[in-house]
Design an enzyme around this catalytic site. Structure first.
Site, PDB file in Angstrom:
ATOM      1  N   LYS A  11       0.828  -1.215   0.000  1.00 54.45           N
ATOM      2  CA  LYS A  11       0.000   0.000   0.000  1.00 54.45           C
ATOM      3  C   LYS A  11       0.863   1.267   0.000  1.00 54.45           C
ATOM      4  O   LYS A  11       2.073   1.205   0.246  1.00 54.45           O
ATOM      5  CB  LYS A  11      -0.932  -0.042   1.216  1.00 54.45           C
ATOM      6  CG  LYS A  11      -1.944  -1.199   1.161  1.00 54.45           C
ATOM      7  CD  LYS A  11      -2.928  -1.104   2.325  1.00 54.45           C
ATOM      8  CE  LYS A  11      -3.963  -2.213   2.257  1.00 54.45           C
ATOM      9  NZ  LYS A  11      -4.981  -2.066   3.336  1.00 54.45           N
ATOM     10  N   TYR A  51     -12.507  -1.396  -3.560  1.00 57.34           N
ATOM     11  CA  TYR A  51     -13.024  -1.551  -2.188  1.00 57.34           C
ATOM     12  C   TYR A  51     -14.543  -1.373  -2.116  1.00 57.34           C
ATOM     13  O   TYR A  51     -15.065  -1.044  -1.056  1.00 57.34           O
ATOM     14  CB  TYR A  51     -12.328  -0.563  -1.253  1.00 57.34           C
ATOM     15  CG  TYR A  51     -10.937  -1.001  -0.850  1.00 57.34           C
ATOM     16  CD1 TYR A  51     -10.754  -2.093   0.001  1.00 57.34           C
ATOM     17  CD2 TYR A  51      -9.805  -0.347  -1.310  1.00 57.34           C
ATOM     18  CE1 TYR A  51      -9.479  -2.503   0.383  1.00 57.34           C
ATOM     19  CE2 TYR A  51      -8.527  -0.748  -0.937  1.00 57.34           C
ATOM     20  CZ  TYR A  51      -8.379  -1.833  -0.085  1.00 57.34           C
ATOM     21  OH  TYR A  51      -7.125  -2.237   0.296  1.00 57.34           O
ATOM     22  N   PHE A  59     -15.406   4.435   6.976  1.00 62.69           N
ATOM     23  CA  PHE A  59     -14.043   4.794   6.564  1.00 62.69           C
ATOM     24  C   PHE A  59     -13.831   4.700   5.063  1.00 62.69           C
ATOM     25  O   PHE A  59     -12.710   4.877   4.581  1.00 62.69           O
ATOM     26  CB  PHE A  59     -13.022   3.923   7.306  1.00 62.69           C
ATOM     27  CG  PHE A  59     -13.189   2.440   7.101  1.00 62.69           C
ATOM     28  CD1 PHE A  59     -12.700   1.806   5.961  1.00 62.69           C
ATOM     29  CD2 PHE A  59     -13.833   1.656   8.060  1.00 62.69           C
ATOM     30  CE1 PHE A  59     -12.853   0.433   5.776  1.00 62.69           C
ATOM     31  CE2 PHE A  59     -13.982   0.285   7.887  1.00 62.69           C
ATOM     32  CZ  PHE A  59     -13.496  -0.315   6.742  1.00 62.69           C
ATOM     33  N   ARG A  87      -2.613 -14.482   5.085  1.00 66.20           N
ATOM     34  CA  ARG A  87      -3.278 -13.698   6.144  1.00 66.20           C
ATOM     35  C   ARG A  87      -2.515 -13.840   7.467  1.00 66.20           C
ATOM     36  O   ARG A  87      -2.417 -12.890   8.236  1.00 66.20           O
ATOM     37  CB  ARG A  87      -4.744 -14.138   6.320  1.00 66.20           C
ATOM     38  CG  ARG A  87      -5.638 -13.883   5.115  1.00 66.20           C
ATOM     39  CD  ARG A  87      -6.010 -12.444   4.896  1.00 66.20           C
ATOM     40  NE  ARG A  87      -6.755 -11.854   5.981  1.00 66.20           N
ATOM     41  CZ  ARG A  87      -7.427 -10.706   5.898  1.00 66.20           C
ATOM     42  NH1 ARG A  87      -7.439 -10.022   4.746  1.00 66.20           N
ATOM     43  NH2 ARG A  87      -8.059 -10.216   6.910  1.00 66.20           N
ATOM     44  N   THR A  93      -5.742  -6.632  10.858  1.00 60.93           N
ATOM     45  CA  THR A  93      -5.970  -5.360  10.158  1.00 60.93           C
ATOM     46  C   THR A  93      -5.344  -4.190  10.917  1.00 60.93           C
ATOM     47  O   THR A  93      -4.676  -3.334  10.333  1.00 60.93           O
ATOM     48  CB  THR A  93      -7.490  -5.109   9.995  1.00 60.93           C
ATOM     49  OG1 THR A  93      -8.073  -6.261   9.392  1.00 60.93           O
ATOM     50  CG2 THR A  93      -7.753  -3.876   9.152  1.00 60.93           C
ATOM     51  N   ASN A 114      -1.980   0.290   6.680  1.00 60.13           N
ATOM     52  CA  ASN A 114      -1.507  -0.955   7.287  1.00 60.13           C
ATOM     53  C   ASN A 114      -0.627  -1.785   6.343  1.00 60.13           C
ATOM     54  O   ASN A 114      -0.626  -3.012   6.388  1.00 60.13           O
ATOM     55  CB  ASN A 114      -2.679  -1.763   7.868  1.00 60.13           C
ATOM     56  CG  ASN A 114      -3.703  -2.136   6.823  1.00 60.13           C
ATOM     57  OD1 ASN A 114      -3.536  -1.843   5.643  1.00 60.13           O
ATOM     58  ND2 ASN A 114      -4.763  -2.786   7.249  1.00 60.13           N
ATOM     59  N   HIS A 117      -2.222  -5.358   1.618  1.00 65.26           N
ATOM     60  CA  HIS A 117      -3.527  -6.001   1.472  1.00 65.26           C
ATOM     61  C   HIS A 117      -3.306  -7.503   1.416  1.00 65.26           C
ATOM     62  O   HIS A 117      -2.246  -7.958   0.984  1.00 65.26           O
ATOM     63  CB  HIS A 117      -4.175  -5.526   0.161  1.00 65.26           C
ATOM     64  CG  HIS A 117      -5.420  -6.291  -0.203  1.00 65.26           C
ATOM     65  ND1 HIS A 117      -6.637  -6.020   0.371  1.00 65.26           N
ATOM     66  CD2 HIS A 117      -5.618  -7.324  -1.062  1.00 65.26           C
ATOM     67  CE1 HIS A 117      -7.545  -6.859  -0.132  1.00 65.26           C
ATOM     68  NE2 HIS A 117      -6.959  -7.648  -1.005  1.00 65.26           N
ATOM     69  N   GLU A 128      -9.552 -10.155  -7.380  1.00 70.97           N
ATOM     70  CA  GLU A 128      -8.610  -9.049  -7.160  1.00 70.97           C
ATOM     71  C   GLU A 128      -7.402  -9.148  -8.089  1.00 70.97           C
ATOM     72  O   GLU A 128      -6.922  -8.137  -8.609  1.00 70.97           O
ATOM     73  CB  GLU A 128      -8.195  -9.030  -5.684  1.00 70.97           C
ATOM     74  CG  GLU A 128      -9.371  -8.642  -4.786  1.00 70.97           C
ATOM     75  CD  GLU A 128      -9.138  -8.883  -3.303  1.00 70.97           C
ATOM     76  OE1 GLU A 128     -10.056  -8.581  -2.515  1.00 70.97           O
ATOM     77  OE2 GLU A 128      -8.053  -9.362  -2.918  1.00 70.97           O
TER      78      GLU A 128
END
Ligand code: GDP
Length: 140
Positions: A11, A51, A59, A87, A93, A114, A117, A128
């Site tokens: 990100k 998203y 948010f 993950r 998160t 964060n 992704h 995705e």
């Protein structure tokens, strides 16, 4: 991409801080192979599309602004049990809740910024990955 592929993005916060190389090193050392990767930048509209599932969340607007604020590195990865193992590698998160040694614990600066992704299902990993890459951009 049935259960041996997942999708990630480094990100804008992590890319901008120069942490892409260190994060990719952790990913490769954890046994993931890179199938496709490029540097790109999302428009706010494209971030909104990616998203869309969060469009009702408070948010959402901030997330779309943040995800289009700078370059990102989308990556398709391959490994047995890819979605679940990735993950685990990235952690929760919110970095405050992420386990020690996870990518988010080490590199994330907030629940929004964060660092990475990680797809949450095989189905979303395929969707995705297809959002960013054509079949000709994949090496595996
Ligand atoms: P993930 O699957 O762990 O990435 O988490 P989610 O799918 O729930 O959320 C998607 C992304 O939205 C997260 O990775 C964060 O960048 C952002 N996000 C999630 N929750 C919050 C929040 O409460 N506030 C803000 N500002 N951003 C959030």
């Amino acid at each position: 991409m049935a259960n041996n592929r997942t999708f990630t993005m480094i990100k804008p916060d992590a890319f901008g801080a120069g942490n892409s190389g260190a994060i990719l090193k952790m990913i490769e050392e954890a046994g993931f192979k890179i199938v496709a990767m490029k540097a790109t930048k999302l428009s706010p509209e494209m971030a909104g599309k990616f998203y869309e599932v969060h469009s009702e969340r408070p948010f959402y607007a901030a997330l779309c602004a943040y995800m289009s604020s700078g370059p990102i590195l989308p990556v398709i990865l391959e490994k047995d049990n890819a979605v679940e193992d990735f993950r685990k590698l990235i952690g929760a998160t919110n970095p405050a809740d992420a386990a020690e040694g996870t990518i988010r614990k080490i590199f994330a600066t907030s629940i929004e910024a964060n660092a990475v992704h990680g797809s949450d299902s095989d189905e979303n990993a395929a969707i995705e990955g297809n959002f960013f890459f054509s079949q000709f951009e994949r090496v595996l």
